[in-house]
Each structure stands twice: as structure tokens, then as C-alpha cells.
Design a protein around this motif. Structure first.
Motif, short mmCIF file in Angstrom:
data_model
loop_
_atom_site.label_atom_id
_atom_site.label_comp_id
_atom_site.label_asym_id
_atom_site.label_seq_id
_atom_site.Cartn_x
_atom_site.Cartn_y
_atom_site.Cartn_z
N UNK A 138 5.05 10.96 14.63
CA UNK A 138 6.50 11.05 14.81
C UNK A 138 7.19 9.69 14.73
N UNK A 139 6.42 8.61 14.82
CA UNK A 139 7.01 7.29 14.62
C UNK A 139 7.73 6.71 15.82
N UNK A 140 7.61 7.32 16.97
CA UNK A 140 8.28 6.80 18.16
C UNK A 140 7.72 5.43 18.54
N UNK A 141 8.59 4.50 18.86
CA UNK A 141 8.18 3.17 19.32
C UNK A 141 7.94 3.25 20.83
N UNK A 142 6.81 3.80 21.18
CA UNK A 142 6.54 4.11 22.58
C UNK A 142 6.41 2.85 23.44
N UNK A 143 5.96 1.74 22.86
CA UNK A 143 5.81 0.51 23.64
C UNK A 143 7.15 -0.04 24.09
N UNK A 144 8.23 0.41 23.44
CA UNK A 144 9.58 0.00 23.84
C UNK A 144 10.32 1.11 24.57
N UNK A 145 9.56 2.08 25.08
CA UNK A 145 10.15 3.11 25.91
C UNK A 145 10.69 4.32 25.18
N UNK A 146 10.50 4.38 23.87
CA UNK A 146 10.99 5.54 23.11
C UNK A 146 9.98 6.68 23.23
N UNK A 147 10.46 7.87 23.59
CA UNK A 147 9.59 9.03 23.75
C UNK A 147 9.29 9.67 22.41
N UNK A 148 8.04 10.14 22.26
CA UNK A 148 7.66 10.88 21.07
C UNK A 148 7.95 12.36 21.25
N UNK A 149 7.49 13.17 20.30
CA UNK A 149 7.63 14.61 20.41
C UNK A 149 6.95 15.12 21.68
N UNK A 158 -2.04 11.89 24.20
CA UNK A 158 -0.91 10.95 24.15
C UNK A 158 -1.06 9.79 25.13
N UNK A 159 -2.16 9.79 25.86
CA UNK A 159 -2.46 8.67 26.76
C UNK A 159 -3.75 7.94 26.34
N UNK A 160 -4.17 8.11 25.12
CA UNK A 160 -5.45 7.54 24.68
C UNK A 160 -5.56 6.04 24.93
#
Length: 274
Positions: A5-16, A100-102
Motif C-alpha cells: 500500500x506504500x504507507x510511510x509507516x515510520x513517519x506515522x502514516x497508517x497502512x490498509x 504488520x508487526x514483523x
């Protein structure tokens, strides 16, 4: 995950999956309800993570997987959970819905091992896994407990909202098998390493089950341990689908068991359905 999904999770953006970089855990407890070599006589140390990469309409854990029930924990908290469960005598640490927590799982397990964690690590997942992520888990995970939910993409999209489940799932199961092999147990019959594949038989979907079992027998091996599950019940959004708005019948499950036997899948477990 395979959704990409391309979410930038390290910057706090949530994925699907409705998850960014923080860890959310719904519960941590000794669990006696897993397959016999997993729970054995002292239980499995189950850590249930919040949210999920799938959106299964029949999810029986939907308050956790879909409604985000759980509390935020730190990496150190996760390490402490593992060590506390080991101190309570569990046979393994059982990460439930971990995909999603790998990254956090790898790091926390490394720290926990340095602090004395000795029991096997179990990765209890939907089977919708990215190959590159699985390769990074090699050496961390001892036991894989994946689902094979579907054998055709139309059904997967209809019930779980993903378009490529079958290809992704089959490649993932092969990678898991390559990493840890068939299930091995100790002298007491407790799981130490290997793969157990779960399949939940869905009402009105017996052909889905048969094709899933065929894949296991022909492309993984007849030696694969299979847990053929009968505990389907209506939950979450399943009543929106006519075929899922009823219980699994005894006849449907017995047909699934007969096909399992026809394919010589002799390792594993079936259930009783009254």
C-alpha cells in the motif's frame, strides 16, 4: 505485506492494516486452545496483536483484527511479555496476527533471546505473507502456523478484499516449508520446529476446501501437518453473504475430512462437529 500500500509507516502514516509504527496488543496470555503439540500440557504463550492485513467478512476475532481493540505497547513491553509468559511455563511464544508487526517482532525477539528467552517462536498468521519479509524472519521463527483460506482469487476478494491471495499464499507456504520443514516434536510431543497449515472449512464452499487440500498434498507434501477446522460460526459481516449466514453442516465437514483422507494427508487434526 503483499498489499504494497506504500504507507510511510515510520513517519506515522497508517497502512490498509490501520497500523503505523506503534505496536498495539490486545492480549497476552497462556492459551490452551491451539493444536495439541502447540498448547500441549502447559499452554502456548499467545500475544494477540491488534489489526490485520486482511478484512475477512467472517473474522471471529474481528473486535481485535478489524475494530483495533488493544493497547499501545513499547518494544520493551513486548520483550517483557515474552519473558513473563516463558516464566509461566508456556511451550512457545505465539504471535497471533503478526504480519504488520514483523520488524518489531524480529527486534524484540532478538532482545528477548539475549535476556534468556529459550522457547520456540511461533508465527500464527493468515498465510497472506510477503516472500521478502518471510526471508527476513528466517532464523527468528521456529514454527509457522499459517492459514490456507482460499484456492481461488474470486473467493478471496469476495470474503477478504484481496485480489492475489492464492498466488501469494502458495508462494508463502512454500517459503515457510523451505525454512523450517515439516513439524518436529520433542519426546513429549511438543512442537519444536516446522509448519502446520490451518484451513477453516466454510459453509457452501466445499470446492474451495478441496482445492486447498490438493495444493497441500501435491505441492507441499503428503507429510504436511494439516489442521482442518470446523469451528466456523457467523460473525462480523458474514450475514451479508447467504452462503455464510448459516453454520457449517456435519455433512459438509465430513466431506472435507473424506477428501483429506483421499489425498493421504494423514498428519494433523480434524474436529468433531455435532
Amino acid at each position: 505485506c503483499p498489499r504494497k500500500c506504500g504507507a510511510d509507516r515510520s513517519n506515522g502514516q497508517k497502512g490498509i492494516c490501520e497500523t503505523a509504527d506503534k505496536i498495539f496488543v490486545a492480549s497476552s496470555s497462556v492459551h490452551a486452545g491451539e493444536e495439541p503439540p502447540i498448547s500441549a500440557n502447559r499452554g502456548s504463550g499467545a500475544i494477540f496483536f491488534s489489526n490485520c492485513t486482511l478484512n475477512c467478512v467472517f473474522c471471529q476475532n474481528y473486535p481485535i483484527s478489524q475494530l483495533s481493540n488493544g493497547k499501545k505497547v513499547s518494544l520493551e513491553d513486548l520483550v517483557d511479555m515474552m519473558l513473563n509468559l516463558q516464566n509461566r511455563g508456556v511451550h512457545n511464544i505465539n504471535f497471533v496476527t503478526p504480519t504488520h508487526y514483523s520488524p518489531q517482532i524480529v527486534k524484540s525477539t532478538y532482545i528477548a533471546r539475549k535476556k534468556g528467552l529459550r522457547v520456540p517462536i511461533l508465527y500464527n498468521c493468515s498465510g497472506y505473507e510477503d516472500i521478502e519479509t518471510l526471508k527476513l524472519l528466517e532464523g527468528t521463527v521456529d514454527i509457522y502456523l499459517p492459514d490456507i483460506k482460499y484456492s481461488d482469487d474470486e473467493t478471496a476478494f469476495k470474503y477478504s478484499g484481496v485480489k492475489n491471495y492464492v498466488e501469494v499464499n502458495r508462494a508463502a507456504l512454500k517459503e515457510m516449508k523451505k525454512q523450517v520443514g515439516d513439524l518436529t516434536v520433542d519426546d513429549e510431543g511438543t512442537a519444536q520446529k516446522g509448519v502446520i497449515v490451518r484451513h477453516l472449512v466454510l459453509p457452501g464452499n466445499i470446492e474451495n476446501t478441496k482445492k486447498a487440500l490438493e495444493f497441500i498434498a501435491k505441492e507441499l507434501s503428503e507429510n504436511t501437518f494439516v489442521s482442518l477446522m470446523a469451528q466456523y460460526h457467523t460473525a462480523h459481516k458474514s450475514n451479508n453473504f447467504k452462503e455464510l449466514s448459516r453454520s457449517l453442516t456435519k455433512e459438509e465437514y465430513e466431506e472435507a475430512v473424506s477428501y483429506l483422507e483421499l489425498l493421504n494427508l494423514e498428519n494433523g487434526w480434524v474436529q468433531s462437529l455435532q
